[in-house]
Write a protein that holds these residues in place. Structure first.
Motif, PDB file in Angstrom:
ATOM      1  N   MET A 130      31.818  29.929  43.531  1.00 10.71           N
ATOM      2  CA  MET A 130      32.267  30.340  42.199  1.00 10.71           C
ATOM      3  C   MET A 130      33.246  31.506  42.293  1.00 10.71           C
ATOM      4  O   MET A 130      34.274  31.528  41.604  1.00 10.71           O
ATOM      5  N   ARG A 131      32.951  32.482  43.135  1.00  8.76           N
ATOM      6  CA  ARG A 131      33.868  33.621  43.283  1.00  8.76           C
ATOM      7  C   ARG A 131      35.221  33.164  43.833  1.00  8.76           C
ATOM      8  O   ARG A 131      36.276  33.650  43.415  1.00  8.76           O
ATOM      9  N   SER A 132      35.175  32.232  44.774  1.00 11.24           N
ATOM     10  CA  SER A 132      36.414  31.718  45.347  1.00 11.24           C
ATOM     11  C   SER A 132      37.246  31.011  44.282  1.00 11.24           C
ATOM     12  O   SER A 132      38.464  31.228  44.186  1.00 11.24           O
ATOM     13  N   ARG A 133      36.594  30.185  43.472  1.00  7.23           N
ATOM     14  CA  ARG A 133      37.303  29.456  42.422  1.00  7.23           C
ATOM     15  C   ARG A 133      37.860  30.416  41.377  1.00  7.23           C
ATOM     16  O   ARG A 133      38.987  30.261  40.894  1.00  7.23           O
ATOM     17  N   LEU A 134      37.055  31.428  41.010  1.00  9.56           N
ATOM     18  CA  LEU A 134      37.517  32.428  40.036  1.00  9.56           C
ATOM     19  C   LEU A 134      38.715  33.202  40.572  1.00  9.56           C
ATOM     20  O   LEU A 134      39.660  33.501  39.830  1.00  9.56           O
ATOM     21  N   SER A 135      38.661  33.513  41.856  1.00  7.80           N
ATOM     22  CA  SER A 135      39.753  34.278  42.464  1.00  7.80           C
ATOM     23  C   SER A 135      41.071  33.519  42.381  1.00  7.80           C
ATOM     24  O   SER A 135      42.135  34.119  42.173  1.00  7.80           O
ATOM     25  N   GLU A 136      41.009  32.195  42.524  1.00  4.49           N
ATOM     26  CA  GLU A 136      42.223  31.388  42.429  1.00  4.49           C
ATOM     27  C   GLU A 136      42.836  31.444  41.036  1.00  4.49           C
ATOM     28  O   GLU A 136      44.051  31.294  40.877  1.00  4.49           O
ATOM     29  N   ILE A 137      41.967  31.647  40.020  1.00  9.64           N
ATOM     30  CA  ILE A 137      42.447  31.591  38.639  1.00  9.64           C
ATOM     31  C   ILE A 137      42.736  32.977  38.069  1.00  9.64           C
ATOM     32  O   ILE A 137      43.815  33.222  37.517  1.00  9.64           O
ATOM     33  N   ILE A 138      41.774  33.896  38.199  1.00 12.86           N
ATOM     34  CA  ILE A 138      41.930  35.198  37.521  1.00 12.86           C
ATOM     35  C   ILE A 138      42.296  36.327  38.474  1.00 12.86           C
ATOM     36  O   ILE A 138      42.525  37.462  38.037  1.00 12.86           O
ATOM     37  N   GLY A 139      42.314  36.051  39.781  1.00 15.58           N
ATOM     38  CA  GLY A 139      42.726  37.067  40.732  1.00 15.58           C
ATOM     39  C   GLY A 139      41.633  38.076  41.049  1.00 15.58           C
ATOM     40  O   GLY A 139      40.442  37.743  41.052  1.00 15.58           O
ATOM     41  N   PRO A 140      41.999  39.348  41.288  1.00 13.52           N
ATOM     42  CA  PRO A 140      41.040  40.374  41.725  1.00 13.52           C
ATOM     43  C   PRO A 140      39.865  40.581  40.777  1.00 13.52           C
ATOM     44  O   PRO A 140      38.788  41.015  41.214  1.00 13.52           O
ATOM     45  N   ASP A 141      40.049  40.294  39.490  1.00  8.94           N
ATOM     46  CA  ASP A 141      38.949  40.468  38.538  1.00  8.94           C
ATOM     47  C   ASP A 141      37.754  39.572  38.858  1.00  8.94           C
ATOM     48  O   ASP A 141      36.650  39.781  38.332  1.00  8.94           O
TER      49      ASP A 141
END
Length: 747
Positions: free
Chosen positions: A76-87
């Motif tokens: 989930m963190r990896s997928r979020l990082s692709e979309i929202i970046g550092p947040d």
């Protein structure tokens, strides 16, 4: 939000299907998404979090996402990082246990029941504690058989864990036993008379009298009354000829007998009281040893949230949006955690994603309970089904549906047909292929047959990393792993190598056991034959013949002048081994276990020297290191000097109770066949899937005293929920026929 973020979001949003877009757009109020396998739920969760940040002024830290495994957290963190970046690193993505552990860590002063030195209890400690509790049970206790008093240790562990997960404390269990005792006192005699009457002698009046008694009593709404009355009513209302009706009496009576014997018979009540005594003893043991178990973390937080409104308010204010992944597997305690966090608002922003057809961690039927719970806990919640599968071909989806459709406990039935969950293959490039089934006469033939099929696929151009073998339990993985290793087929175990099943480690443990009792001829013979000691085969045969002829022990021969009477090619080599065993045996009695093990391993020209000359020396060294690490842990937890005999005793408990001691393997390449359990395979996809040990009624476990065929399916490019890969799926199943024995493991 930055323009780059908006561009990434818009690009991915356009790839969503209409149902996914609806779930992403609906950010306010309670929402339940019934996401079938392969329907893109991880992307959905990540995109919804991104949309919340787009549409609100909240910080990423005001969003809580709860899931079940650390692997899911990482994904989930990896997928979020692709979309929202550092947040992505600021979003609170936790497993349920990690979230509760974080609450306890942040507010340790509010959890007085956990002392500063409280520790999580190990599985070995649990086993030892329960064995001690069982020792206190009286003779004749139903859970303390004379021939094997510790038979039910693992069952007790499982049952106590289930009770805790479902928020059933000892006090709640007491209340339940009291109710069943009162029911038995009131209706037990009537039920005994009924089930003691031969079915052919039962008249309609007998059934009507029993129904009238139960439905008119103070226990009319009690679950067992409701169930029995339901059975009686179904029988009495059968609109068939009398001779046909009479044939239904025996099955109805048999079902009522099972309910009576399982819940309210004298034997059942005795078992429940025994369970209560063990449960109370276990809880007392945890307090006295300053330990807590895995389920306690959630229960401690729930208790504190209920009693400390200030603490609860802190987290209600912090997390304005709550998302729950794999909702079908949440238990009562986890559901209560979410309900408490969401209790401030009348229509909280709770977003649950799950599928009642994919329950992995909960018992059968409980996944539907979660759907019903959500629907009732959050009235008016939006329910969105996702049915477009992007990972499997239609043949496999249809086969899966044909099986799951037989289950009456499904959300589609609960919602009365207002939702549709039949999966549709969304990838047009996946050409349907047949599901294949192969049967074998034995387990060994099955294992080698699967290995043959894997070799053919690799020879035909398939990548090893695109092949998976699915088993029910970790211990089954070692069997196929051994066969693949013999063939030189690269593999990796999803749960890591089982250290205690490794042949080298087993020989080493055999040596340690021998040091405590050198007179054990079978261990001494194995040790002499072990490569580090390299006794010749002819010498071993000569020693064995001499011992048998003279009716004497092997140790007595090699440790005395009798050795010179045996015609040996290398008597000096045998004497050297004898001296080393003698020396190590003395050391094991004088030194703590850790020092003794290190001394034995470092002995010049011994075990390590032999090991370093092997091709797989690094792998075996890692397993030795893992075994030594476990010894360090056990030594540190011991109240007294931890000796080698203590270590051997504990290792015997590891073996007896199947306590895992795993070590992740090092591999030179990712191109290796994956061996995984059915539970762990969820969330992954492969082009070729073999399901082995698929037996009647239960994958990898046998029916009691019934011969049957064992089956193992193989799906070529079939896929389980996870990453999309290339190819055309099909399913291939292997099985074997053999006698099968099992016993009821439930309490």
């Amino acid at each position: 939000m930055s323009n780059a973020f908006e561009e990434r979001y818009s690009s991915r949003y356009e790839e969503l299907n209409p149902e996914q877009k609806k779930a992403v757009d609906l950010i306010e109020g309670p929402v339940l998404v019934l996401a079938g396998p392969g329907t893109g739920k991880t992307e959905l969760l990540a995109m919804r979090i991104a949309n919340i940040l787009r549409q609100t002024q909240l910080s990423a830290s005001n969003i809580l996402c709860l899931t079940f495994t650390e692997a899911a957290v990482t994904e989930m963190r990896s997928r979020l990082s692709e979309i929202i970046g550092p947040d992505a690193n600021r979003v609170a993505v936790f497993t349920f246990h990690a979230f509760c552990q974080n609450v306890i860590s942040e507010h340790s002063e509010r959890f007085a029941q956990l002392g500063s030195d409280a520790e999580l209890i190990s599985e070995l400690e649990q086993v030892s504690m329960l064995r001690g509790i069982i020792d206190t049970l009286p003779h004749g206790d139903p859970y303390k058989p004379v021939s094997n008093p510790y038979l039910h240790v693992k069952n007790f562990l499982s049952t106590v864990s289930d009770l805790k997960r479902e928020q059933i404390t000892p006090d709640v269990l007491v209340a339940g036993i009291e109710m069943e005792s009162k029911f038995s006192a009131l209706h037990g005699e009537s039920l005994q008379t009924f089930i003691g009457t031969h079915a052919s002698s039962l008249k309609r009046q007998h059934f009507e009298d029993l129904r009238s008694e139960l439905s008119g009593s103070d226990f009319a709404e009690y679950p067992i009354s409701v169930e029995i009355v339901k059975i009686l009513t179904q029988l009495l209302e059968l609109d068939v000829e009398e001779k046909i009706w009479k044939k239904h009496r025996a099955p109805a009576k048999a079902t009522i007998r099972k309910l009576y014997e399982k819940h309210v018979s004298p034997t059942a009540l005795a078992k429940q009281r025994s369970l209560l005594q063990v449960y109370n003893g276990y809880e007392s043991g945890l307090r006295q040893s300053n330990r807590y178990d895995y389920n306690d973390m959630i229960n401690f937080v729930i208790e504190r949230f209920r009693s400390d409104s200030e603490l609860l308010m802190i987290y209600q204010e912090r997390y304005q949006y709550i998302l729950v992944d794999e909702y079908q597997d949440t238990n009562t305690a986890q559901n209560e955690t979410v309900a408490l966090l969401a209790s401030f608002f009348e229509r909280p922003n709770v977003f649950a994603v799950g599928d009642d057809d994919q329950s992995v961690f909960r018992f059968q039927g409980a996944s539907l309970e979660n759907v019903i719970y959500f629907d009732r806990q959050f009235p008016g919640a939006e329910v969105i089904p996702l049915i477009r599968n992007y990972r499997s071909q239609q043949t496999i989806l249809d086969a899966a549906h044909a099986l799951i459709a037989r289950n009456s406990n499904r959300a589609v039935n609960y919602f009365g047909g207002s939702i549709e969950k039949t999966l549709i293959a969304a990838n047009a490039d996946r050409t349907p292929a047949p599901l294949l089934l192969q049967t074998y006469a034995s387990e060994l033939e099955e294992l080698h047959g699967v290995a043959d099929a894997i070799e053919k696929r690799i020879a035909g151009g398939a990548q090893a990393e695109d092949i998976a073998v699915i088993v029910r339990k970790n211990r089954h993985a070692d069997e196929i792993a051994s066969v693949l290793a013999q063939r030189g087929i690269p593999y990796r175990l999803d749960k890591g190598e089982s250290v205690l099943n490794n042949p080298f480690i087993q020989r080493f443990i055999g040596l340690l056991t021998l040091l405590a009792d050198p007179s054990r001829d079978e261990l001494l013979f194995q040790t002499l034959a072990w490569e580090p000691f390299a006794a010749g085969a002819r010498d071993l045969v000569a020693l064995q013949r001499y011992c048998r002829h003279n009716r004497t022990g092997l140790w007595d021969v090699i440790s005395s002048d009798q050795l010179s009477e045996v015609q040996l090619a290398d008597p000096d080599g045998i004497r050297t081994v004898t001296e080393r065993i003698n020396n190590w045996s003395r050391i094991s009695l004088e030194m703590p276990a850790l020092e003794a093990m290190d001394t034995i391993l470092q002995d010049s020209g011994g075990i390590i020297t032999t090991l370093l000359g092997k091709d797989n020396s690094l792998h075996t060294m890692l397993r030795i290191y893992r075994l030594r690490s476990e010894l360090v842990t056990l030594s540190e937890k011991s109240d007294s000097t931890y000796m080698l005999e203590d270590f051997i005793r504990d290792l015997q408990l590891y073996d007896e109770y199947n306590i895992e001691l795993s070590e992740k393997t090092i591999r030179a390449s990712d191109d290796a066949v994956e061996i995984t359990t059915a539970h762990s395979s969820k969330g992954h996809q492969y082009d070729h899937v073999f399901i082995i040990k698929a037996v009647k009624k239960r994958l990898g476990q046998r029916d009691r005293f019934q011969p049957h065929e064992h089956s193992a399916w193989c799906c070529t490019n079939a896929g389980t929920p996870g990453y999309t890969r290339r190819g055309t799926p099909s399913l291939f199943c292997r099985s074997y026929a053999s006698p099968a024995f099992d016993y009821d493991q439930s309490l």
